[in-house]
Motif scaffolding. Structure first.
Motif, PDB file in Angstrom:
ATOM      1  N   TRP A   1       0.799  -1.200   0.144  1.00  0.00           N
ATOM      2  CA  TRP A   1       0.071   0.079  -0.022  1.00  0.00           C
ATOM      3  C   TRP A   1       0.928   1.046  -0.138  1.00  0.00           C
ATOM      4  N   LEU A   2       1.958   1.117   0.818  1.00  0.00           N
ATOM      5  CA  LEU A   2       2.735   2.530   0.737  1.00  0.00           C
ATOM      6  C   LEU A   2       3.442   2.789  -0.515  1.00  0.00           C
ATOM      7  N   SER A   3       4.039   1.414  -1.264  1.00  0.00           N
ATOM      8  CA  SER A   3       4.554   1.733  -2.508  1.00  0.00           C
ATOM      9  C   SER A   3       3.623   2.189  -3.608  1.00  0.00           C
ATOM     10  N   VAL A   4       2.305   1.471  -3.578  1.00  0.00           N
ATOM     11  CA  VAL A   4       1.277   2.071  -4.453  1.00  0.00           C
ATOM     12  C   VAL A   4       1.043   3.583  -4.303  1.00  0.00           C
ATOM     13  N   LEU A   5       0.589   3.862  -3.059  1.00  0.00           N
ATOM     14  CA  LEU A   5       0.433   5.034  -2.730  1.00  0.00           C
ATOM     15  C   LEU A   5       1.553   6.235  -3.042  1.00  0.00           C
ATOM     16  N   GLY A   6       2.619   5.890  -2.714  1.00  0.00           N
ATOM     17  CA  GLY A   6       3.996   6.517  -2.845  1.00  0.00           C
ATOM     18  C   GLY A   6       3.971   6.873  -4.394  1.00  0.00           C
ATOM     19  N   TRP A   7       4.003   5.878  -5.160  1.00  0.00           N
ATOM     20  CA  TRP A   7       4.152   6.142  -6.704  1.00  0.00           C
ATOM     21  C   TRP A   7       3.025   6.884  -7.042  1.00  0.00           C
ATOM     22  N   GLN A   8       1.853   6.884  -6.793  1.00  0.00           N
ATOM     23  CA  GLN A   8       0.549   7.576  -7.126  1.00  0.00           C
ATOM     24  C   GLN A   8       0.855   9.142  -6.914  1.00  0.00           C
ATOM     25  N   ALA A   9       1.510   9.303  -5.479  1.00  0.00           N
ATOM     26  CA  ALA A   9       1.767  10.629  -5.183  1.00  0.00           C
ATOM     27  C   ALA A   9       2.729  11.170  -5.844  1.00  0.00           C
ATOM     28  N   ALA A  10       3.760  10.399  -6.184  1.00  0.00           N
ATOM     29  CA  ALA A  10       5.051  10.741  -7.071  1.00  0.00           C
ATOM     30  C   ALA A  10       4.499  11.488  -8.494  1.00  0.00           C
ATOM     31  N   PHE A  11       3.426  10.736  -9.095  1.00  0.00           N
ATOM     32  CA  PHE A  11       2.944  11.106 -10.446  1.00  0.00           C
ATOM     33  C   PHE A  11       2.424  12.439 -10.201  1.00  0.00           C
ATOM     34  N   ALA A  12       1.404  12.398  -9.348  1.00  0.00           N
ATOM     35  CA  ALA A  12       0.703  13.773  -9.091  1.00  0.00           C
ATOM     36  C   ALA A  12       1.705  14.925  -8.855  1.00  0.00           C
ATOM     37  N   SER A  13       3.092  14.590  -8.163  1.00  0.00           N
ATOM     38  CA  SER A  13       3.851  15.539  -7.822  1.00  0.00           C
ATOM     39  C   SER A  13       4.558  16.087  -8.969  1.00  0.00           C
ATOM     40  N   ILE A  14       5.139  15.078  -9.790  1.00  0.00           N
ATOM     41  CA  ILE A  14       5.847  15.437 -10.703  1.00  0.00           C
ATOM     42  C   ILE A  14       4.989  16.387 -12.007  1.00  0.00           C
TER      43      ILE A  14
ATOM     44  N   LEU B   1       4.624   7.234 -14.347  1.00  0.00           N
ATOM     45  CA  LEU B   1       3.470   6.831 -14.657  1.00  0.00           C
ATOM     46  C   LEU B   1       3.409   5.428 -14.880  1.00  0.00           C
ATOM     47  N   ALA B   2       4.404   4.853 -15.708  1.00  0.00           N
ATOM     48  CA  ALA B   2       4.612   3.554 -16.194  1.00  0.00           C
ATOM     49  C   ALA B   2       5.073   2.821 -14.968  1.00  0.00           C
ATOM     50  N   THR B   3       5.647   3.347 -14.043  1.00  0.00           N
ATOM     51  CA  THR B   3       6.115   2.643 -12.812  1.00  0.00           C
ATOM     52  C   THR B   3       4.754   2.466 -11.868  1.00  0.00           C
ATOM     53  N   ALA B   4       4.278   3.601 -11.536  1.00  0.00           N
ATOM     54  CA  ALA B   4       2.923   3.555 -10.675  1.00  0.00           C
ATOM     55  C   ALA B   4       2.061   2.544 -11.265  1.00  0.00           C
ATOM     56  N   SER B   5       1.873   2.531 -12.610  1.00  0.00           N
ATOM     57  CA  SER B   5       0.954   1.733 -12.994  1.00  0.00           C
ATOM     58  C   SER B   5       1.375  -0.080 -12.924  1.00  0.00           C
ATOM     59  N   ARG B   6       2.621  -0.038 -13.118  1.00  0.00           N
ATOM     60  CA  ARG B   6       3.004  -1.589 -12.614  1.00  0.00           C
ATOM     61  C   ARG B   6       3.119  -1.834 -11.341  1.00  0.00           C
ATOM     62  N   GLN B   7       3.298  -0.898 -10.354  1.00  0.00           N
ATOM     63  CA  GLN B   7       3.120  -1.284  -9.262  1.00  0.00           C
ATOM     64  C   GLN B   7       1.719  -1.768  -8.859  1.00  0.00           C
ATOM     65  N   THR B   8       0.823  -0.790  -9.184  1.00  0.00           N
ATOM     66  CA  THR B   8      -0.584  -1.141  -8.891  1.00  0.00           C
ATOM     67  C   THR B   8      -1.045  -2.359  -9.606  1.00  0.00           C
ATOM     68  N   PHE B   9      -0.625  -2.564 -10.767  1.00  0.00           N
ATOM     69  CA  PHE B   9      -0.998  -3.850 -11.514  1.00  0.00           C
ATOM     70  C   PHE B   9      -0.286  -5.002 -10.565  1.00  0.00           C
ATOM     71  N   ALA B  10       0.822  -5.089 -10.408  1.00  0.00           N
ATOM     72  CA  ALA B  10       1.288  -6.150  -9.306  1.00  0.00           C
ATOM     73  C   ALA B  10       0.509  -6.327  -8.167  1.00  0.00           C
ATOM     74  N   PHE B  11       0.293  -5.365  -7.377  1.00  0.00           N
ATOM     75  CA  PHE B  11      -0.216  -5.542  -6.131  1.00  0.00           C
ATOM     76  C   PHE B  11      -1.745  -6.068  -6.195  1.00  0.00           C
ATOM     77  N   ALA B  12      -2.500  -5.593  -7.264  1.00  0.00           N
ATOM     78  CA  ALA B  12      -3.748  -6.079  -7.680  1.00  0.00           C
ATOM     79  C   ALA B  12      -3.817  -7.482  -7.938  1.00  0.00           C
ATOM     80  N   ARG B  13      -2.811  -7.929  -8.743  1.00  0.00           N
ATOM     81  CA  ARG B  13      -2.505  -9.353  -9.083  1.00  0.00           C
ATOM     82  C   ARG B  13      -2.873 -10.286  -7.920  1.00  0.00           C
ATOM     83  N   ASP B  14      -1.995  -9.625  -6.658  1.00  0.00           N
ATOM     84  CA  ASP B  14      -2.328 -10.463  -5.524  1.00  0.00           C
ATOM     85  C   ASP B  14      -3.467 -10.242  -4.730  1.00  0.00           C
ATOM     86  N   HIS B  15      -4.672  -9.551  -5.543  1.00  0.00           N
ATOM     87  CA  HIS B  15      -5.594  -9.454  -4.678  1.00  0.00           C
ATOM     88  C   HIS B  15      -5.873  -8.511  -3.588  1.00  0.00           C
ATOM     89  N   ALA B  16      -4.941  -7.550  -3.711  1.00  0.00           N
ATOM     90  CA  ALA B  16      -4.825  -6.433  -2.503  1.00  0.00           C
ATOM     91  C   ALA B  16      -5.369  -5.344  -2.532  1.00  0.00           C
TER      92      ALA B  16
END
Length: 529
Positions: free
Chosen positions: A125-138, A348-363
């Motif tokens: 969750w921290l990684s997903v939200l961190g990268w989402q915040a990173a995209f908004a920030s940049i 954005l590519a990184t944030a989406s892949r992190q989201t994809f991977a975490f969702a793949r594990d039903h999180a």
């Protein structure tokens, strides 16, 4: 695959494709994404995503207020040592487990069995939200840079200062997010080639900014001022504390060293290429950032003029002083703006892949949709679009309060640093288990343990100062509210685990164990329950 078999496969010259298949099999994952990144293209992806020399110029004001010229020099050097130790630590772990899940996957594999599931869920969750915040920030940073250029060009010495509304920044943020989305969807198949071109721009842009600042400068600051004169304009109780608060400049400039790991399932020969890419990125960007920092400190002119820039970006008056040209200043700013937009594409590519991977594990909520991969493009299109929507929604906060938006966006550093601490600390634990850590194609050898311990100590120390405000006595607007937002994020993740994750989350370690039993191999010690 067991550690011994992996070593044998490498020794007989197993090609990267077969090695990638074996790695995915051992990790219990199905290959869904197309492996179209090679070393040069993923190196371009990571170096331009971090955009260190560009970020040094953009965030120099923080360090100049807290530490001054000399403070920035020594804080940069010290921070780089700790940062590099953290990067090589994660590089070794990424070679053991080259997966888009990154840190949450590593914590699941190597943390104490009692805490594996919970800690990996929190890390995810921290990684997903961190990268989402990173995209908004940049995206917001790009927008404010455009606004800063408008202030620079349309204000005049008589006292008129170009004014803009907060909603202007929101629209610009959305525009940058839209560019990143178009490249990551319709232009996804061209992204590896594009990243190679962007790497060239990153390097040539560096030269194009560096040379004029030295060649056209009316005079450099004396070396004694650059290397020995500290300042404490933030009003802290000591010069040492001021310098430590000024760490925000180099820390922000090095945000995202884990980006390559989240693209690992799209990299050929990932167990070898990804760690070496991480190390190379740190060395290249660390070197370029230091050279640009020294260039700025010698040629920027009066430090007070830089700190109090009407545009909000200290590098603009600094470059104007060095070149004596408005056109050259705009040119430098344009180069930086282009590179930051390119950084947004990678984030954005990184944030989406992190989201994809975490969702793949039903999180995640709606995991089925977020983990879906487009059969035609072989990218997680829905995760890309959702990441963009999140940035658009966050940017609306800026209309009401820029301080509130900055508080949310700034949580990225603390969130990502926490994931680094948890993953490296878990790896340290695994080193003490019977049999040690699994074999890898990138190994720190006997230096691994002391480097890991040092990196965790550095990260725990550095994360404290990411919560400090820029000045000692802030008001409600200048206060750094990231610690409040970070606390809310952690509480949210814990509640999510209790309500949702504890029932459906499939921790990666369970899939690794299942695969080990299915193939008859022996699980490494870190995997045993």
């Amino acid at each position: 695959m067991s550690g011994d078999k992996e070593i044998m496969a490498h020794e007989v010259g197993l090609d990267g494709s077969s090695q990638d298949d074996r790695d995915m099999e051992r990790l219990g994952k199905v290959q869904q994404l197309k492996r179209n990144f090679r070393f040069y293209s993923i190196l371009g992806f990571t170096t331009t995503l971090m955009a260190t020399w560009e970020s040094i110029l953009l965030t120099a004001t923080y360090g100049l207020i807290n530490g001054g010229r000399a403070g920035m020099v020594y804080v940069y050097i010290g921070s780089f040592v700790g940062f590099f130790a953290s990067v090589v630590s994660m590089a070794e772990i990424s070679s053991v487990s080259p997966t888009s899940g990154g840190q949450y996957h590593w914590v699941s594999e190597f943390a104490a069995p009692r805490w594996q599931r919970f800690l990996s869920y929190l890390t995810g969750w921290l990684s997903v939200l961190g990268w989402q915040a990173a995209f908004a920030s940049i995206c917001f940073l790009c927008g404010t840079l455009i606004q800063g250029l408008l202030v620079f060009n349309y204000s005049d010495p008589s006292g008129y200062v170009y004014g803009y509304e907060r909603w202007h920044g929101t629209l610009l943020t959305i525009a940058i997010a839209a560019i990143g989305t178009l490249v990551n969807t319709y232009g996804a198949k061209f992204l590896p080639s594009l990243e190679g071109v962007i790497l060239c721009l990153h390097l040539f842009g560096f030269v194009a900014v560096l040379v004029p600042m030295w060649a056209m400068s009316p005079g450099q600051a004396p070396s004694s001022e650059v290397w020995t004169v500290f300042s404490n304009d933030g009003g802290w109780m000591s010069m040492g504390l001021a310098c430590l608060v000024g760490q925000l400049t180099p820390i922000f400039s090095w945000t995202g060293p884990d980006a390559a790991t989240h693209m690992a399932e799209e990299v050929q020969n990932a167990a070898f290429v990804v760690p070496w890419c991480m190390v190379s990125t740190a060395l290249i960007n660390g070197g370029l950032g230091f050279i640009m920092l020294i260039t700025l400190l010698y040629n920027m002119g009066d430090i007070e003029a830089v700190i109090n820039s009407a545009s909000g970006f200290g590098f603009i008056p600094a470059v104007q002083h060095a070149t004596g040209s408005v056109a050259a200043t705009n040119g430098v700013a344009a180069i930086i703006l282009v590179m930051e937009v390119c950084s947004a594409i990678g984030i954005l590519a990184t944030a989406s892949r992190q989201t994809f991977a975490f969702a793949r594990d039903h999180a995640l909520p709606f995991s089925g949709a977020l983990a879906r991969v487009d059969r035609r493009t072989q990218i997680p299109t829905i995760s890309v679009l959702v990441s963009t929507i999140i940035t658009v929604l966050l940017s609306l906060i800026n209309i009401g309060s820029t301080a509130a938006f900055n508080a949310i966006a700034s949580v990225m550093i603390a969130a990502l640093f926490t994931t680094y601490i948890l993953s490296i600390a878990s790896f340290i634990r695994a080193r003490y288990q019977p049999g040690g850590i699994p074999s890898s194609r990138f190994s720190l050898g006997s230096l691994g343990l002391p480097i890991n311990v040092f990196s965790v100590a550095y990260l725990c120390f550095a994360i404290i100062f990411t919560f400090f405000p820029t000045i000692a006595n802030p008001n409600l607007v200048s206060m750094n509210w990231s610690i409040l937002v970070f606390g809310v994020v952690v509480i949210f993740a814990i509640v999510q685990y209790l309500v949702h994750g504890s029932r459906v989350y499939q921790a990666p370690v369970t899939q690794v164990r299942h695969q080990a039993r299915a193939t008859g191999s022996v699980s490494p010690p870190g995997y045993k329950s």
